[in-house]
Design an enzyme around this catalytic site. Structure first.
Site, PDB file in Angstrom:
ATOM      1  N   SER A 260      39.941  84.017  32.559  1.00  0.00           N
ATOM      2  CA  SER A 260      39.896  82.784  32.092  1.00  0.00           C
ATOM      3  C   SER A 260      38.673  82.169  31.774  1.00  0.00           C
ATOM      4  CB  SER A 260      40.858  81.666  32.492  1.00  0.00           C
ATOM      5  OG  SER A 260      39.903  80.852  33.522  1.00  0.00           O
ATOM      6  N   LYS A 261      38.332  81.529  30.536  1.00  0.00           N
ATOM      7  CA  LYS A 261      37.041  81.138  29.982  1.00  0.00           C
ATOM      8  C   LYS A 261      36.096  80.367  31.339  1.00  0.00           C
ATOM      9  CE  LYS A 261      34.374  80.601  26.519  1.00  0.00           C
ATOM     10  NZ  LYS A 261      33.907  81.647  25.729  1.00  0.00           N
ATOM     11  N   ARG A 262      36.977  79.650  32.089  1.00  0.00           N
ATOM     12  CA  ARG A 262      36.419  78.762  33.125  1.00  0.00           C
ATOM     13  C   ARG A 262      35.602  79.353  34.016  1.00  0.00           C
ATOM     14  NH1 ARG A 262      41.239  76.663  35.304  1.00  0.00           N
ATOM     15  NH2 ARG A 262      42.106  77.433  33.476  1.00  0.00           N
TER      16      ARG A 262
END
Ligand code: GLU
Length: 492
Positions: A260-262
């Site tokens: 995920s982007k996080r």
């Protein structure tokens, strides 16, 4: 068998995720391996999630990766164009087509109008959640007669159209990777097919398009597996021949969670900007969830096309291992020409403020030596910035203990002074001179071997380890070397 036709069908909701690129790659390998066709279709039926320029960015990323397709949506001269005989290939341009097929389903009794308000549906969902049930439409509008429903629609009442699933039916299908799959309609919702804004949902559009575009194999991420029974039901409801299915394992991070982007980079563009080469990215990514039967790890696009089969796609999530990616990418950097890596490195060097455009244009050969000096040690082109920092630094800071100790040798003052003396004899250090320099200093000072090389290296580069001395001498040039050596002599 009829001609293989596969598609990659991204939604233009942002940039191309590396999981998406891998899906595109497997479709591409399979199409080419079978001398079939590969189609790019844009699934933009969720108008709330559209992102400006997302189509252009998706296409740019595919192009960068070298994934070529035959039909669908392209960018030419900064314009989006469509090619192929089954268009349009952008779903928002196919609304009439979906409407026609939704009507057909309603007439056949496989779909129904639903007038439930958002409030009612929210309330229903909350109640189901409290009871620990899986949220599902309760069929409130299912038994409204078609005649009455049509009247309400004609009167302008807001509505959607839902799939009318039988209550207790096993839906079976075969997945080429996962085998036979059975899901009972008890576990499936009466899916909305047509939304109140007149747009179809993904489920309706995907089935209609895959059928009309004569798609033979649906190769997509496993997150779509739970949706497949609804699609199968639709194919049967229309009496259409079903395609083959392949659901690909999710690309996971090291903690076995979805990337995920996080946690950092997830888009193809992130990796491109970090200086990964398309061959490195594509080669490594293809191995996340697939391997050729000879377990070869360095593969060209052509080799992957040749070796690709669904039998070798794994059922479980593939781990995206950045260290492995770096290793593969490093391989491709090392086997690239110096010119190529120099051209790719220049923007990073400008960005870092080491050089400007004019310098780059006037000193290309020097830059090639610079890049060649560190090329072997790079995992990404961007790393060039940190690796050549010591060449551009104004003040050298010697931090390593070992390096500091080397300067404590009793021969060091004599050595460094000898070095300065020798430099008086030249205008500037060219490659020829750089090659003979250390020999000359050895002769004039009588210092040799480690005692000669190590302190010299530390004094001019700040470290006891590093690239070829000859290159360092050439790259630093006379003035910088004198300045650095004087500084060290002063600090002794
Ligand atoms: N539009 C879907 C996506 O964005 C495609 C799913 C499919 O390939 O059927 O992933």
């Amino acid at each position: 068998m009829s001609e293989v036709r596969v598609r990659f069908a991204p939604s233009p909701t942002g940039y191309l995720h590396i999981g998406g690129l891998r899906t595109a790659l497997y479709n591409y390998f399979f199409a080419r391996n079978n001398k079939g066709k590969f189609i790019l279709r844009i699934e933009d039926t969720d108008q709330t999630r559209l992102v400006e320029d997302a189509i252009e960015n998706l296409i740019k990323s595919l192009e960068w990766a070298g994934v070529e397709y035959d039909e669908g949506v392209f960018v030419e001269n900064h314009q989006i164009v469509q090619k192929g005989e089954y268009g349009p290939y952008i779903q928002s341009q196919r609304l009439d087509i979906y409407k026609k097929y939704v009507d057909e389903l309603i007439e056949k009794g496989h779909a129904y109008y639903c007038f439930c308000s958002k409030d009612r549906l929210d309330h229903l969902r909350d109640e189901q959640k409290i009871k620990g049930l899986v949220p599902k439409y309760d069929g409130f509008c299912k038994n409204i007669s078609l005649e009455e429903a049509k009247k309400r629609v004609a009167a302008g009442e807001e509505h959607v159209v839902r799939l009318k699933l039988p209550h207790d039916l096993d839906i079976k299908f075969h997945d080429l990777v996962r085998g036979d799959i059975v899901i009972n309609t008890k576990d499936i919702d009466d899916q909305v097919l047509l939304k109140s804004d007149g747009f179809p949902t993904y489920h309706m559009a995907v089935v209609v398009d895959d059928h009309l575009m004569k798609i033979t194999h649906i190769v997509r991420g496993e997150e779509w597996l739970p949706s497949t029974p609804k699609h199968i039901y639709l194919y049967d409801a229309f009496g259409w021949e079903k395609p083959e299915y392949v659901h690909l394992p999710t690309v996971l991070n090291k903690d076995r969670k979805k990337l995920s982007k996080r946690q950092g980079d997830v888009s193809v563009d992130d990796f491109r900007l970090k200086g990964y080469l398309p061959e490195g990215m594509v080669n490594y990514l293809a191995l996340v969830g697939w391997s050729p039967d000879d377990n070869e790890e360095i593969l060209t696009m052509e080799e992957m096309v040749e070796k690709f089969t669904f039998e070798r796609v794994s059922k479980t999530g593939g781990i995206f291992d950045k260290d492995k990616l770096d290793w593969v990418n490093g391989h491709y950097i090392r086997s690239s020409s110096v010119e190529r890596i120099t051209d790719l490195a220049i923007p990073y060097l400008i960005e870092a403020g080491y050089i400007d455009q004019e310098f780059a244009e006037n000193n290309y050969e020097w830059l090639q030596v610079l890049v060649d000096t560190v090329k072997e040690s790079l995992s990404t082109v961007m790393e060039v910035v940190e690796k050549v920092k010591f060449i551009f630094d104004d003040e050298l800071e010697i931090v390593e203990e070992g390096a500091k100790n080397l300067l404590k040798g009793e021969q060091v003052p004599e050595l460094l002074n000898g070095l300065l003396e020798e430099l008086k004899n030249v205008e500037e250090i060219d490659m020829e001179y750089a090659k003979t320099f250390m020999k000359t200093v050895q002769k004039s000072t009588g210092i040799k071997g480690k005692n000669l090389f190590m302190p010299t290296r530390v004094a001019i580069s700040g470290s006891e380890h590093g690239p070829e001395m000859v290159n360092i001498l050439y790259l630093l040039g006379k003035d910088k070397i004198i300045k650095r050596v004087n500084k060290v002599l002063n600090d002794l």
